[in-house]
Enzyme design. Sequence first.
Site, mmCIF file in Angstrom:
data_model
loop_
_atom_site.group_PDB
_atom_site.id
_atom_site.type_symbol
_atom_site.label_atom_id
_atom_site.label_comp_id
_atom_site.label_asym_id
_atom_site.label_seq_id
_atom_site.Cartn_x
_atom_site.Cartn_y
_atom_site.Cartn_z
ATOM 1 N N ASP A 11 0.948 -1.208 -0.020
ATOM 2 C CA ASP A 11 0.118 0.051 -0.037
ATOM 3 C C ASP A 11 0.813 1.364 -0.135
ATOM 4 O O ASP A 11 2.119 1.000 0.113
ATOM 5 C CB ASP A 11 -1.106 -0.023 1.289
ATOM 6 N N SER A 12 0.304 2.380 -0.175
ATOM 7 C CA SER A 12 1.095 3.606 -0.184
ATOM 8 C C SER A 12 1.607 3.855 1.171
ATOM 9 O O SER A 12 2.236 4.941 1.355
ATOM 10 C CB SER A 12 0.003 4.953 -0.808
ATOM 11 N N CYS A 74 -3.909 -1.180 -2.050
ATOM 12 C CA CYS A 74 -4.052 0.340 -2.153
ATOM 13 C C CYS A 74 -5.268 0.353 -3.197
ATOM 14 O O CYS A 74 -5.083 -0.175 -4.226
ATOM 15 C CB CYS A 74 -2.735 1.104 -2.482
ATOM 16 N N CYS A 185 -11.231 3.075 -0.395
ATOM 17 C CA CYS A 185 -10.071 3.550 -0.079
ATOM 18 C C CYS A 185 -9.578 3.112 1.190
ATOM 19 O O CYS A 185 -10.704 2.489 1.981
ATOM 20 C CB CYS A 185 -9.992 5.111 0.246
#
Length: 277
Positions: A11-12, A74, A185
């Site tokens: 993920d970010s 993500c 999200c």
Amino acid sequence: MDTMNPIGVFDSGVGGLTVASEIMKQLPNERIIYFGDTARVPYGNKSQKTIIKYSKQIVNFLLEKKVKAIVIACNTASALALDEIKAQVSVPVIGVVEPGAKAAASVTKNNNIGIIGTKGTISSGIYQHLLSKSNPEVSVYGKACPLFVPLVEEGWINDPITFDVARRYLDDFMELDIDTLVLGCTHYPLLRETIDAVLEKRVNLVNPAFETAKTLGQVLVSKGLFSHKLSVNHEFYVSDGVDHFNAFANGILPHYLKDAKEINIDDYSDVISGEMI
Ligand code: DGL
């Protein structure tokens, strides 16, 4: 490929821990190698070219760890980089968008579905595309909610400010008569209670993190990769800010995380040249 090999999850930043957490709960035998790109977060407002480049570097890191499958936790990276990554690696690659879209399509009764996510995810139109493909009758309404991510990272989960921001973002959905909303999200499932309250508990909330863990289980079984033996030595890596990551992780993971390790993700090529299996 050995069934004891780990699952790579990336993920970010911290948000993908909502997906890691679901995998730990639903697939307790699976060992996770998690990478959070905390030095380069957020991904939500970056271009597709940049997201693909970052994702490829991370995939090279995960392949070096001999992962048997990759989960792009993500939403933004799933929306913008999944196809390209899938085409270049031979291990199964699962994004969070398709499982979330499928669940929304099966749960709606009135065919009015809302999607909330980052600007990148919403403007990619990916949820809209997948939903219309599975049911042409469906009307899909997307809305970017960029302030939700910093509010969650600040820990303002049940805060009046977050409630006000949510009301401002979600008011339109009440008029559109949606009966299903995808929390598109990584951070949004943590705001579930607030979102549910703003929508007066009238809307089904779809959590792609939950659906993705379910899909991962099905893929592992179908490919003969499912682990039958307990292996809980998860590993966590970040590109910056180990302390913030550890604190956040220990607030939401079902297992205590000792210490994430920092790596320099720029040491990894953005060309997937061959798999290090
Ligand atoms: N992980 C991102 C997503 O699910 C949210 C945070 C970011 O913008 O990087 O889209």
